[in-house]
Design an enzyme around this catalytic site. Sequence first.
Site, PDB file in Angstrom:
ATOM      1  N   ASN A 160       0.869  -1.176   0.000  1.00 51.12           N
ATOM      2  CA  ASN A 160       0.000   0.000   0.000  1.00 51.12           C
ATOM      3  C   ASN A 160       0.905   1.225   0.000  1.00 51.12           C
ATOM      4  OD1 ASN A 160      -1.794   2.045   0.476  1.00 51.12           O
ATOM      5  ND2 ASN A 160      -2.402   1.350   2.525  1.00 51.12           N
ATOM      6  N   TRP A 161       1.014   1.845  -1.154  1.00 57.64           N
ATOM      7  CA  TRP A 161       1.940   2.983  -1.301  1.00 57.64           C
ATOM      8  C   TRP A 161       1.401   4.251  -0.653  1.00 57.64           C
ATOM      9  CZ3 TRP A 161       3.843   2.734  -7.143  1.00 57.64           C
ATOM     10  CH2 TRP A 161       4.559   1.548  -7.324  1.00 57.64           C
ATOM     11  N   LYS A 162       0.125   4.222  -0.258  1.00 55.00           N
ATOM     12  CA  LYS A 162      -0.519   5.414   0.322  1.00 55.00           C
ATOM     13  C   LYS A 162      -0.313   6.612  -0.627  1.00 55.00           C
ATOM     14  CE  LYS A 162      -0.232   3.203   4.759  1.00 55.00           C
ATOM     15  NZ  LYS A 162      -0.165   3.283   6.213  1.00 55.00           N
ATOM     16  N   HIS A 197      -9.489   0.824   4.872  1.00 57.29           N
ATOM     17  CA  HIS A 197      -8.219   1.057   5.571  1.00 57.29           C
ATOM     18  C   HIS A 197      -8.471   2.013   6.738  1.00 57.29           C
ATOM     19  CE1 HIS A 197      -4.171   2.398   6.460  1.00 57.29           C
ATOM     20  NE2 HIS A 197      -3.749   1.319   5.832  1.00 57.29           N
ATOM     21  N   GLU A 249      -6.932   4.474   7.764  1.00 56.68           N
ATOM     22  CA  GLU A 249      -6.768   5.891   7.420  1.00 56.68           C
ATOM     23  C   GLU A 249      -8.020   6.435   6.723  1.00 56.68           C
ATOM     24  OE1 GLU A 249      -2.944   5.468   5.474  1.00 56.68           O
ATOM     25  OE2 GLU A 249      -2.103   4.909   7.420  1.00 56.68           O
ATOM     26  N   GLU A 308      -5.174  -5.129  10.463  1.00 58.90           N
ATOM     27  CA  GLU A 308      -4.214  -4.044  10.666  1.00 58.90           C
ATOM     28  C   GLU A 308      -4.555  -3.310  11.958  1.00 58.90           C
ATOM     29  OE1 GLU A 308      -2.186  -2.731   6.743  1.00 58.90           O
ATOM     30  OE2 GLU A 308      -3.940  -1.493   7.087  1.00 58.90           O
ATOM     31  N   GLY A 357       2.929  -1.093   4.273  1.00 58.75           N
ATOM     32  CA  GLY A 357       2.912   0.332   3.969  1.00 58.75           C
ATOM     33  C   GLY A 357       4.312   0.838   3.656  1.00 58.75           C
ATOM     34  N   GLY A 358       4.940   1.466   4.634  1.00 56.02           N
ATOM     35  CA  GLY A 358       6.233   2.114   4.434  1.00 56.02           C
ATOM     36  C   GLY A 358       7.269   1.255   3.727  1.00 56.02           C
TER      37      GLY A 358
END
Length: 255
Positions: free
Chosen positions: A10-12, A95, A97, A167, A233-234
Amino acid sequence: MSRRPLVAGNWKMNPASAEEAVALARDVAARVAGLSPLTVLCPPTIWLAAVAEAVTGQQVRIGAQTTAAEESGAYTGETSPLMLRGLAEFAIIGHSERRRLYGETDDDVRDKVASAVAHGIRPIAAVGERLAERHAGRTAEVVERQTRAAIGRLQRIAGTGLVMAYEPVWAIGTGEAATDADAQEASARIRAILAELDPTGAEEVPILYGGSVTADNAGRFFAQPDVDGALVGGASLQAVGFAAIVAAAARVSTR
Ligand code: 13P
């Protein structure tokens, strides 16, 4: 593990340009070539087409980071599952976020999962408790409620392509991953809820762990019987590290 491992990045809201997105996707595709897990890249919507084109013919799959439930209409800023079709095979839905920053509710997640399935897009439905909920001993209740909501409009699980992701919100972007035991417990709980609707279908669903997954800690999650991969993610923004996570999933699947 009979289920094929799945590792999604997930590159956000990264990277900042189409050129960087294409370069990252190409780098990942080259590094995971020949590895058995299903590798899914979820770039920002605006880079979906460029990234999809860049990895055409390779084994990397593409996912969106969210989708609307509706097909078209007055929904400023949104992208519909009808529009994603042909571009993204997967869509992350719910998600934390999206829930926290953009007000997505359990009902939204339910409608989006159903709409994605109806349009042939595999949902990656994300659930997980916040820190305060964890401290209040409500982890199981939250995971169960969010999971029930996510499948609330499905008649069955088999054939939907559903993917679930556990998550825990407190583990996202914090460097403080859950323990492998926590991930297993939540994943087993998720699978049990899915099994209430469709026992056979529930066995087919890849359940991912997400929250500060790195190449160093990924293997211990993949060793759990109900954890079938990761939502990263990161660490998905660095091709070398991300490919190492995919390789860790491959090692477990070939045990
Ligand atoms: P991090 O891997 O950066 O903790 O993010 C996890 C996540 O939110 C994936 O969807």
